[in-house]
Design a protein around this motif. Structure first.
Motif, PDB file in Angstrom:
ATOM      1  N   ARG A 126       0.838  -1.212   0.000  1.00 16.96           N
ATOM      2  CA  ARG A 126       0.000   0.000   0.000  1.00 16.96           C
ATOM      3  C   ARG A 126       0.866   1.253   0.000  1.00 16.96           C
ATOM      4  NH1 ARG A 126      -4.650   0.604   4.340  1.00 16.96           N
ATOM      5  NH2 ARG A 126      -2.900   0.528   5.768  1.00 16.96           N
ATOM      6  N   HIS A 127       1.858   1.289   0.863  1.00 17.77           N
ATOM      7  CA  HIS A 127       2.740   2.462   0.983  1.00 17.77           C
ATOM      8  C   HIS A 127       3.479   2.753  -0.324  1.00 17.77           C
ATOM      9  CE1 HIS A 127       5.346   5.363   2.957  1.00 17.77           C
ATOM     10  NE2 HIS A 127       6.386   4.750   2.389  1.00 17.77           N
ATOM     11  N   ASN A 128       3.795   1.703  -1.073  1.00 17.89           N
ATOM     12  CA  ASN A 128       4.544   1.873  -2.317  1.00 17.89           C
ATOM     13  C   ASN A 128       3.652   1.902  -3.558  1.00 17.89           C
ATOM     14  OD1 ASN A 128       7.561   1.894  -1.658  1.00 17.89           O
ATOM     15  ND2 ASN A 128       6.733   0.283  -0.355  1.00 17.89           N
ATOM     16  N   GLY A 129       2.353   2.045  -3.352  1.00 23.53           N
ATOM     17  CA  GLY A 129       1.431   2.244  -4.458  1.00 23.53           C
ATOM     18  C   GLY A 129       1.102   1.012  -5.279  1.00 23.53           C
ATOM     19  N   TYR A 130       1.238  -0.173  -4.697  1.00 24.13           N
ATOM     20  CA  TYR A 130       0.893  -1.403  -5.419  1.00 24.13           C
ATOM     21  C   TYR A 130      -0.577  -1.726  -5.233  1.00 24.13           C
ATOM     22  CZ  TYR A 130       5.720  -2.563  -6.477  1.00 24.13           C
ATOM     23  OH  TYR A 130       6.985  -2.555  -6.979  1.00 24.13           O
ATOM     24  N   ARG A 131      -1.162  -2.307  -6.253  1.00 22.69           N
ATOM     25  CA  ARG A 131      -2.537  -2.776  -6.230  1.00 22.69           C
ATOM     26  C   ARG A 131      -2.496  -4.286  -6.411  1.00 22.69           C
ATOM     27  NH1 ARG A 131      -6.454  -3.515 -10.295  1.00 22.69           N
ATOM     28  NH2 ARG A 131      -4.941  -2.997 -11.893  1.00 22.69           N
ATOM     29  N   THR A 132      -3.295  -5.013  -5.647  1.00 28.60           N
ATOM     30  CA  THR A 132      -3.341  -6.470  -5.786  1.00 28.60           C
ATOM     31  C   THR A 132      -4.367  -6.828  -6.858  1.00 28.60           C
ATOM     32  OG1 THR A 132      -4.934  -6.616  -3.977  1.00 28.60           O
ATOM     33  CG2 THR A 132      -2.606  -6.922  -3.412  1.00 28.60           C
ATOM     34  N   LEU A 133      -4.040  -7.823  -7.646  1.00 27.88           N
ATOM     35  CA  LEU A 133      -4.893  -8.238  -8.753  1.00 27.88           C
ATOM     36  C   LEU A 133      -5.688  -9.486  -8.398  1.00 27.88           C
ATOM     37  CD1 LEU A 133      -2.299  -8.030 -11.682  1.00 27.88           C
ATOM     38  CD2 LEU A 133      -3.951  -6.284 -10.972  1.00 27.88           C
ATOM     39  N   GLY A 134      -6.831  -9.647  -9.037  1.00 30.80           N
ATOM     40  CA  GLY A 134      -7.544 -10.909  -9.024  1.00 30.80           C
ATOM     41  C   GLY A 134      -6.937 -11.798 -10.102  1.00 30.80           C
ATOM     42  N   LEU A 135      -7.243 -13.069 -10.066  1.00 31.38           N
ATOM     43  CA  LEU A 135      -6.635 -14.010 -11.005  1.00 31.38           C
ATOM     44  C   LEU A 135      -6.978 -13.688 -12.454  1.00 31.38           C
ATOM     45  CD1 LEU A 135      -4.871 -16.471 -11.408  1.00 31.38           C
ATOM     46  CD2 LEU A 135      -6.910 -17.890 -11.114  1.00 31.38           C
ATOM     47  N   GLN A 136      -8.235 -13.380 -12.747  1.00 34.14           N
ATOM     48  CA  GLN A 136      -8.617 -13.097 -14.135  1.00 34.14           C
ATOM     49  C   GLN A 136      -7.905 -11.863 -14.670  1.00 34.14           C
ATOM     50  OE1 GLN A 136     -10.135 -15.276 -16.050  1.00 34.14           O
ATOM     51  NE2 GLN A 136     -10.161 -16.540 -14.205  1.00 34.14           N
ATOM     52  N   GLU A 137      -7.780 -10.848 -13.848  1.00 34.27           N
ATOM     53  CA  GLU A 137      -7.072  -9.635 -14.268  1.00 34.27           C
ATOM     54  C   GLU A 137      -5.591  -9.933 -14.538  1.00 34.27           C
ATOM     55  OE1 GLU A 137      -6.855  -4.986 -12.829  1.00 34.27           O
ATOM     56  OE2 GLU A 137      -7.342  -6.527 -11.358  1.00 34.27           O
TER      57      GLU A 137
END
Length: 162
Positions: A55-66
């Motif tokens: 979060r602090h480094n601006g990452y977004r977690t993806l779902g499997l399909q994405e």
């Protein structure tokens, strides 16, 4: 070679034969690649630190399909992104990871081996989640539950037969 020096040489050899992603060394992620984190058991403090780092480094977690769509097109999703995966549907996922995923509004993929899943009546020493906990993961909208096959054998990796 003495024990310490031999161990150091073996460690360097293993490192040189392993492909570490560039971002581990503070470099950027190559175009078309998305870092994938693989977990088994998690503790609340360690996993919370990982999610806070992302979060602090601006990452977004993806779902499997994405993730799969991005991989197929070789185009990285917008911004920084990672895929969080959990192997074996250990009970720490339901007790530790899922609440933290909710807290951080993060996505993950959980691979569940059906042989090890349990009913709601659980023993204190059960290592794996119940079917009910697995259902709660799906219903959360944050977890993509996938098959880890019915069962797999543990493979010894030691050079010595025990």
């Amino acid at each position: 070679m003495s024990g310490g020096v031999g161990r150091f040489v073996r460690t360097l050899s293993r490192i040189s034969q392993t492909r570490y992603p560039a971002f581990v060394f503070g470099l950027g992620v190559p175009r078309g690649e998305t870092p994938v984190f693989i977990y088994h058991d998690v503790s609340a403090p360690a996993f919370a630190r990982d999610l806070e780092f992302l979060r602090h480094n601006g990452y977004r977690t993806l779902g499997l399909q994405e993730y799969l769509a991005a991989r197929e097109s070789r185009v990285r999703p917008p911004g920084r992104s990672v895929l969080l995966t959990f192997d074996d549907a250990r009970k720490s996922f339901g007790e530790v990871a899922l609440p933290l995923l909710r807290q951080f509004d993060a996505r993950a993929v959980l691979f569940a081996p059906s042989y090890w899943m349990h009913s709601a009546r659980r023993e204190p020493d059960d290592l794996f989640m119940s079917w009910e906990q697995l259902r709660a993961c799906v219903e959360s909208g944050l977890v993509d539950v996938q098959s880890h096959a019915h069962r797999h054998a543990l493979i010894a990796t030691s050079p010595q037969l025990v």
